[in-house]
Design a protein around this motif. Structure first.
Motif, PDB file in Angstrom:
ATOM      1  N   VAL A 184       0.820  -1.212   0.000  1.00 21.19           N
ATOM      2  CA  VAL A 184       0.000   0.000   0.000  1.00 21.19           C
ATOM      3  C   VAL A 184       0.851   1.258   0.000  1.00 21.19           C
ATOM      4  O   VAL A 184       0.348   2.347  -0.292  1.00 21.19           O
ATOM      5  N   ALA A 185       2.131   1.126   0.352  1.00 25.24           N
ATOM      6  CA  ALA A 185       3.013   2.293   0.390  1.00 25.24           C
ATOM      7  C   ALA A 185       4.451   1.835   0.196  1.00 25.24           C
ATOM      8  O   ALA A 185       4.817   0.721   0.582  1.00 25.24           O
ATOM      9  N   LEU A 186       5.252   2.704  -0.423  1.00 25.66           N
ATOM     10  CA  LEU A 186       6.667   2.404  -0.625  1.00 25.66           C
ATOM     11  C   LEU A 186       7.459   2.993   0.549  1.00 25.66           C
ATOM     12  O   LEU A 186       8.054   4.060   0.446  1.00 25.66           O
ATOM     13  N   THR A 187       7.468   2.266   1.653  1.00 23.97           N
ATOM     14  CA  THR A 187       8.159   2.713   2.853  1.00 23.97           C
ATOM     15  C   THR A 187       9.077   1.603   3.347  1.00 23.97           C
ATOM     16  O   THR A 187       8.869   0.420   3.043  1.00 23.97           O
ATOM     17  N   PRO A 188      10.091   1.948   4.136  1.00 23.06           N
ATOM     18  CA  PRO A 188      10.973   0.909   4.684  1.00 23.06           C
ATOM     19  C   PRO A 188      10.228  -0.119   5.514  1.00 23.06           C
ATOM     20  O   PRO A 188      10.573  -1.307   5.491  1.00 23.06           O
ATOM     21  N   ASP A 216      10.649   3.321  -6.979  1.00 26.54           N
ATOM     22  CA  ASP A 216      10.910   4.435  -6.067  1.00 26.54           C
ATOM     23  C   ASP A 216      12.103   5.255  -6.571  1.00 26.54           C
ATOM     24  O   ASP A 216      13.053   4.702  -7.142  1.00 26.54           O
ATOM     25  N   SER A 217      12.055   6.564  -6.366  1.00 27.32           N
ATOM     26  CA  SER A 217      13.169   7.420  -6.816  1.00 27.32           C
ATOM     27  C   SER A 217      13.182   8.713  -6.016  1.00 27.32           C
ATOM     28  O   SER A 217      12.185   9.103  -5.408  1.00 27.32           O
ATOM     29  N   ALA A 218      14.338   9.339  -6.030  1.00 23.55           N
ATOM     30  CA  ALA A 218      14.509  10.647  -5.413  1.00 23.55           C
ATOM     31  C   ALA A 218      15.182  11.546  -6.441  1.00 23.55           C
ATOM     32  O   ALA A 218      16.364  11.360  -6.760  1.00 23.55           O
ATOM     33  N   LEU A 253      15.503   2.056  -0.978  1.00 21.70           N
ATOM     34  CA  LEU A 253      14.435   1.085  -1.203  1.00 21.70           C
ATOM     35  C   LEU A 253      14.666   0.310  -2.495  1.00 21.70           C
ATOM     36  O   LEU A 253      14.421  -0.899  -2.554  1.00 21.70           O
ATOM     37  N   VAL A 254      15.138   0.994  -3.522  1.00 21.51           N
ATOM     38  CA  VAL A 254      15.442   0.324  -4.787  1.00 21.51           C
ATOM     39  C   VAL A 254      16.604  -0.649  -4.596  1.00 21.51           C
ATOM     40  O   VAL A 254      16.568  -1.792  -5.068  1.00 21.51           O
ATOM     41  N   PHE A 255      17.643  -0.193  -3.886  1.00 21.31           N
ATOM     42  CA  PHE A 255      18.792  -1.066  -3.624  1.00 21.31           C
ATOM     43  C   PHE A 255      18.346  -2.328  -2.898  1.00 21.31           C
ATOM     44  O   PHE A 255      18.728  -3.445  -3.268  1.00 21.31           O
ATOM     45  N   ARG A 256      17.527  -2.144  -1.848  1.00 22.21           N
ATOM     46  CA  ARG A 256      17.071  -3.304  -1.077  1.00 22.21           C
ATOM     47  C   ARG A 256      16.228  -4.246  -1.943  1.00 22.21           C
ATOM     48  O   ARG A 256      16.323  -5.472  -1.808  1.00 22.21           O
ATOM     49  N   ALA A 257      15.403  -3.686  -2.799  1.00 21.87           N
ATOM     50  CA  ALA A 257      14.591  -4.518  -3.686  1.00 21.87           C
ATOM     51  C   ALA A 257      15.482  -5.325  -4.631  1.00 21.87           C
ATOM     52  O   ALA A 257      15.265  -6.524  -4.834  1.00 21.87           O
TER      53      ALA A 257
END
Length: 547
Positions: free
Chosen positions: A203-207, A243-245, A252-256
């Motif tokens: 539901v959300a892109l959070t850690p 996800d991006s900044a 989050l991208v790295f962890r994925a």
């Protein structure tokens, strides 16, 4: 309650027909096929009513379930390896003509190759018609045809791994959900995956959300029954790749990338589709100042090398070596910029990672001496968690490691830092050192590194943990054909275990010492240790020890 469950599902399927809800039935059929035929089935995007999908409501791409999920059981292990096409219908009449028409479109000259057609119908089709159209499929088009009607689909949807589809698409009441016959999944796992399915993903892109998905993904990687859910977990985790900044990747991208690459390789045994994720993660880590990010990237790069050595990676050894070299260079720069006096934990973390980065194989050197590994569809040891006792490090000569002397130098620096870096966890690196003990035993700093790890870990875990490491090193020496060095380590283990609470370990060690001495022809020593072990066991109040 399975008969009642199936009856309710058939009733709800018939309602789909009466309301002409073709798309919903198409989704249900695809979910069934993903579990029972092949995991890589996707719903076609062409307009159904105009025939733009060539009667192909869903079809596969090239990867096949048995190659992806060799660790799984049941239907997954027996799934088809052929190109598969699904056709679905909710109409009640003219079903024979509908099947023949769909076959003609699916097998048209300009259409993609297909070996297996699965036809899903809400309404029943007689056995006579089924056999007739199957014969036509074989003789006219050279394909196998399976037909699944409402009763078959209801049976599938009442089974443990597919009942969620009935709950989600057909509103199956909770009291009609059958009790699993096999050992049920952990409640946290069942609740988590059900929630994700209900919400169509995170539901959300959070850690925090990513952490929960990581927990489920890792469980599915190793658990025999949950492994069948792995494609779904990869989809859930893949959401975080967006996800991006300011247009750049985030943690989050790295962890994925990290979790998806390892799960797909360790849980499925393949590298297809994940090597770009590895490259993406390494690129991110080489710009990160955080030691834990770089440490995970080194681990991921080591996995990439293992993919190459098992024959499933497409990358060349030179590319993997270059990636590890970039990470080593970045680590050195970070370590040089760190004051070990004011930041001992950061220094220890970077030093330990550098030690590990020098203990990995030199894949280019291996290619030069032994040749490139032959290509393989699936890596060995898929879904099997190996501990150090199951890893034969003597099969990989020290000459094949990138730089063993540099690794020992970094380990020496690390044990000097450990007394001041109490927050640094050295247990994993100590386990790795134990695995390489036979190779390291001849190094001038072997005893210093060994004693440094043992001293620090004994303060945290006690003498019993030290004894276990001594035993593990001893067994590593035995496997390497170095019994004299094994005796020294096993005597240390015996001494550390020699107290009332852990006497069982001491007795077992003494028995094994007796067998080692016997193998060396030192029979008096062998008899002494065997008799001492027997005497101590008889004096123990613990019946398990006596036995």
């Amino acid at each position: 309650c399975i008969p009642e469950t199936e009856a309710y599902i058939r009733y709800r399927l018939n309602e789909l027909s009466s309301r002409n809800e073709h798309h919903r039935f198409e989704e249900i059929a695809t979910r069934v096929a993903q579990k029972r035929i092949s995991s890589n089935i996707l719903i076609a995007t062409g307009p159904v009513s105009s025939g733009g999908d060539q009667q192909r409501d869903a079809e596969t791409f090239t990867t096949r379930l048995p190659n992806e999920l060799p660790h799984s059981a049941g239907f997954v292990a027996a799934a088809s390896t052929s190109p598969v096409v699904l056709a679905c219908t909710v109409q009640s009449g003219g079903l024979k003509q509908k099947i023949l028409s769909d076959l003609a479109g699916i097998c048209a000259y300009e259409a993609a190759d297909v070996d297996h057609v699965a036809f899903f119908s809400v309404h029943p089709i007689s056995e006579g018609v089924t056999h007739e159209v199957q014969q036509t499929a074989r003789e006219s088009y050279g394909v196998n045809l399976d037909i699944f009607c409402g009763g078959d689909i209801a049976t599938f949807l009442a089974e443990t791994d597919l009942v969620w589809v009935a709950r989600h698409y057909l509103e199956l009441p909770s009291h009609l959900v059958p009790t699993p016959e096999d050992e049920p999944a952990p409640q946290w796992y069942a609740d988590l995956i059900e929630g994700l399915r209900h919400n169509h993903g995170p539901v959300a892109l959070t850690p925090a959300v990513q952490g929960e998905i990581t927990h489920g993904l890792r469980h599915a990687t190793w658990d025999e029954h949950a492994n069948a859910d792995l494609p779904e977990w990869l989809d859930f985790m893949g959401t975080f790749l967006a996800d991006s900044a300011d247009g750049s990747d985030t943690e989050l991208v790295f962890r994925a990338c990290y979790e998806m690459a390892i799960a797909r390789f360790r849980g499925m045994g393949v590298a297809a589709g994940i090597e770009d994720l590895v490259r993406r993660a390494i690129d991110y880590a080489c710009t990160s100042p955080r030691p834990n990010i770089v440490d995970d990237a080194v681990t991921l790069c080591a996995y990439w090398g293992t993919m190459w050595m098992t024959g499933v990676a497409k990358a060349e050894a030179s590319e993997i070596n270059a990636a590890m070299a970039r990470l080593r260079s970045h680590l050195v720069n970070l370590l040089d910029a760190t004051d070990s006096v004011t930041h001992p934990v950061r220094s220890a973390t970077l030093t330990g990672t550098l030690a590990f980065a020098h203990l990995v194989p030199d894949w280019e050197r291996i290619e030069t001496t032994d040749g490139k590994p032959p290509p393989a569809a699936v890596a060995s040891n898929v879904g099997v968690q190996l501990d150090e006792s199951a890893v034969e490090t003597s099969a990989l000569p020290v000459s094949h490691l990138f730089d063993f002397d540099a690794a020992m130098s970094y380990l020496t620096q690390l044990v000097d830092l450990l007394p001041r870096a109490r927050a640094y966890s050295s247990s994993e690196l100590a386990r790795l050192f134990t695995m390489y003990a036979p190779a390291a035993s001849g190094h001038t700093n072997y005893e210093k590194v060994r004693d440094g790890f043992d001293t620090v870990l004994a303060q945290v875990q006690g003498d019993s943990a030290t004894a276990e490491r001594c035993r593990d090193r001893g067994m590593a020496f035995v496997r390497a054909g170095q019994p004299l060095r094994a005796l020294a380590e096993l005597h240390n283990a015996k001494a550390q275990w020699f107290n009332g609470d852990t006497i069982y370990g001491a007795i077992l060690t003494m028995r094994y010492l007796g067998s080692l001495y016997a193998g060396l022809g030192l029979m008096y020593a062998a008899k002494m240790y065997a008799c001492t072990a027997a005497a101590l066991a008889m004096m123990s109040d613990d019946t398990d020890v006596q036995v």
